[in-house]
Enzyme design. Structure first.
Site, PDB file in Angstrom:
ATOM      1  N   ASN A 104       0.858  -1.121   0.019  1.00  0.00           N
ATOM      2  CA  ASN A 104       0.126   0.049   0.052  1.00  0.00           C
ATOM      3  C   ASN A 104       0.998   1.254   0.002  1.00  0.00           C
ATOM      4  OD1 ASN A 104      -2.025  -1.867   0.050  1.00  0.00           O
ATOM      5  ND2 ASN A 104      -2.642  -1.468   2.314  1.00  0.00           N
ATOM      6  N   VAL A 105       0.568   2.055  -0.658  1.00  0.00           N
ATOM      7  CA  VAL A 105       1.151   3.513  -1.042  1.00  0.00           C
ATOM      8  C   VAL A 105       0.410   4.670   0.052  1.00  0.00           C
ATOM      9  CG1 VAL A 105       1.801   2.977  -3.150  1.00  0.00           C
ATOM     10  CG2 VAL A 105      -0.435   4.470  -2.781  1.00  0.00           C
ATOM     11  N   ASP A 106      -0.529   4.169   0.990  1.00  0.00           N
ATOM     12  CA  ASP A 106      -1.438   5.360   1.758  1.00  0.00           C
ATOM     13  C   ASP A 106      -0.747   5.780   2.994  1.00  0.00           C
ATOM     14  OD1 ASP A 106      -1.670   3.419   3.542  1.00  0.00           O
ATOM     15  OD2 ASP A 106      -3.501   2.379   2.525  1.00  0.00           O
ATOM     16  N   HIS A 121       5.823  -0.541  -2.806  1.00  0.00           N
ATOM     17  CA  HIS A 121       5.345   0.108  -3.868  1.00  0.00           C
ATOM     18  C   HIS A 121       5.558   1.522  -3.727  1.00  0.00           C
ATOM     19  CE1 HIS A 121       2.788  -3.852  -5.475  1.00  0.00           C
ATOM     20  NE2 HIS A 121       4.025  -3.494  -5.793  1.00  0.00           N
ATOM     21  N   CYS A 154       8.951  19.227 -11.063  1.00  0.00           N
ATOM     22  CA  CYS A 154      10.292  19.036 -10.217  1.00  0.00           C
ATOM     23  C   CYS A 154      10.673  20.351  -9.856  1.00  0.00           C
ATOM     24  CB  CYS A 154      11.206  18.455 -11.404  1.00  0.00           C
ATOM     25  SG  CYS A 154      12.790  18.264 -10.505  1.00  0.00           S
ATOM     26  N   SER A 195      -5.110  -9.269  -3.245  1.00  0.00           N
ATOM     27  CA  SER A 195      -5.651 -10.433  -4.327  1.00  0.00           C
ATOM     28  C   SER A 195      -4.368 -11.183  -4.530  1.00  0.00           C
ATOM     29  CB  SER A 195      -6.182  -9.595  -5.520  1.00  0.00           C
ATOM     30  OG  SER A 195      -5.056  -8.792  -5.898  1.00  0.00           O
TER      31      SER A 195
END
Ligand code: BJW
Ligand code: ZN
Length: 248
Positions: A104-106, A121, A154, A195
């Site tokens: 998870n990126v949260d 990730h 950037c 999953s």
């Protein structure tokens, strides 16, 4: 619905375990209000994750991809860690050799206080230079919600910035992946709320099993990993993990 027996069996295993590793996916954050990727509620507009989370999609339509991330950042900003994050954080504090690996990126595992978190990730709250230029750091933090302008840039070369996450076809950070494989050498390996379709993360379950771990899945549904694990517990991570914790 959870059946009592496998939860008790897992708790017994955990009581005798030295090294425990938990691989988490989007389902662990679902109760916090973060949408999962797949299944009926996983679509954003008409797109599938495989059509958005690629460098090709970003090269072709950066605005579309950034719209998706901006939408997700707004949702995640309003979310709080749930009981699943809290139990895993407590385990990481209590047991120095227990690890959480997340796809998870949260940031919710971090906000719950998880120690030694392995993030496969990346983070939705970090950006990197799409060019990429030499002057920019490899990644930088940017928590603006919403962005002051539609497409962030950037700060060093003014090229587009991109989310510092791992898209399909991109390599995972080698150090993180090595740490994940080291953590797969454990007594009990739990895959929760994933999953198990996306590699190399999904391959950690087999890697753990091959190295002698007792493997467990916690998921609302049957997944591609269900048949391969030693015990598949059907239930919500935010309910099952506290049930296990209460038995430890
Ligand atoms: C609940 C619940 C509740 C709901 N309680 N449960 C080997 C075989 C086949 C293919 C490959 C392979 N190796 C590599 C590949 C290619 C590819 C891949 O895996 N493709 C597959 C789709 C077939 N992999 C890659 O490209 C990876 N890179 C790579 O391998 O590089 C190699 C390389 C080397 C050298 C040079 C170049 C390249 C990168 C993969 C990156 C994935 N990125 C994403 C986006 C991240 C950023 C972002 O968030 O935007 O990661 S895709 C998306 O899927 C995201 C997730 O982390 C990931 C996994 O999804 P997850 O977490 O499992 O979510 P869902 O929605 O799928 O499932 C949720 C589950 O929860 C469901 O089962 C529900 O039932 C359950 N649930 N509520 C418990 N309350
Ligand atoms: Zn740059």
């Amino acid at each position: 619905m959870t059946t009592d027996h496998p939860v008790r069996a897992l708790a017994a295993r955990l009581r005798g375990a030295r090294r425990v590793t938990v691989l988490t996916g989007a389902g662990v954050s679902a109760a916090s209000g973060v949408p999962t990727f797949r299944g009926p509620n996983g679509l954003w507009r008409r797109y599938r994750v495989e059509e958005l989370a690629t460098p090709q999609a970003f090269a072709r339509e950066p605005r579309l991809v950034w719209d998706w991330y901006a939408w997700r950042r707004e949702q995640i900003a309003a979310c709080r860690p749930n009981r699943a994050h809290e139990v895993l954080a407590a385990w990481s504090v209590r047991h120095a050799a227990w690890r959480v690996i997340t796809q998870n990126v949260d940031d919710l595992h971090l906000r719950a206080g998880t120690r030694e978190l392995i993030r496969l990730h990346g983070s939705i709250w970090e950006m990197s230079c799409w060019a990429p230029c030499d002057r920019a750091p490899r990644r930088w933090r940017d928590e603006r919600v919403p962005f002051p302008e539609p497409l962030p840039r950037c700060p060093h070369c003014a090229a587009l910035a991109r989310p510092a996450v791992v898209w399909f076809g991109e390599p995972l950070n080698a150090r993180d992946l090595r740490a994940a494989h080291e953590a797969a050498a454990c007594d009990v390996f739990i895959a929760a709320g994933t999953s198990a379709l996306v590699y190399p993360a999904a391959g950690l379950i087999d890697a753990a099993r091959a190295r002698g771990a007792f493997t467990v899945e916690i998921n609302l549904e049957t997944t591609s990993a269900s048949a391969a694990v030693d015990v598949a517990i059907q239930g919500a991570a935010e309910e099952v993990l506290p049930e296990i914790e209460a038995l430890l």
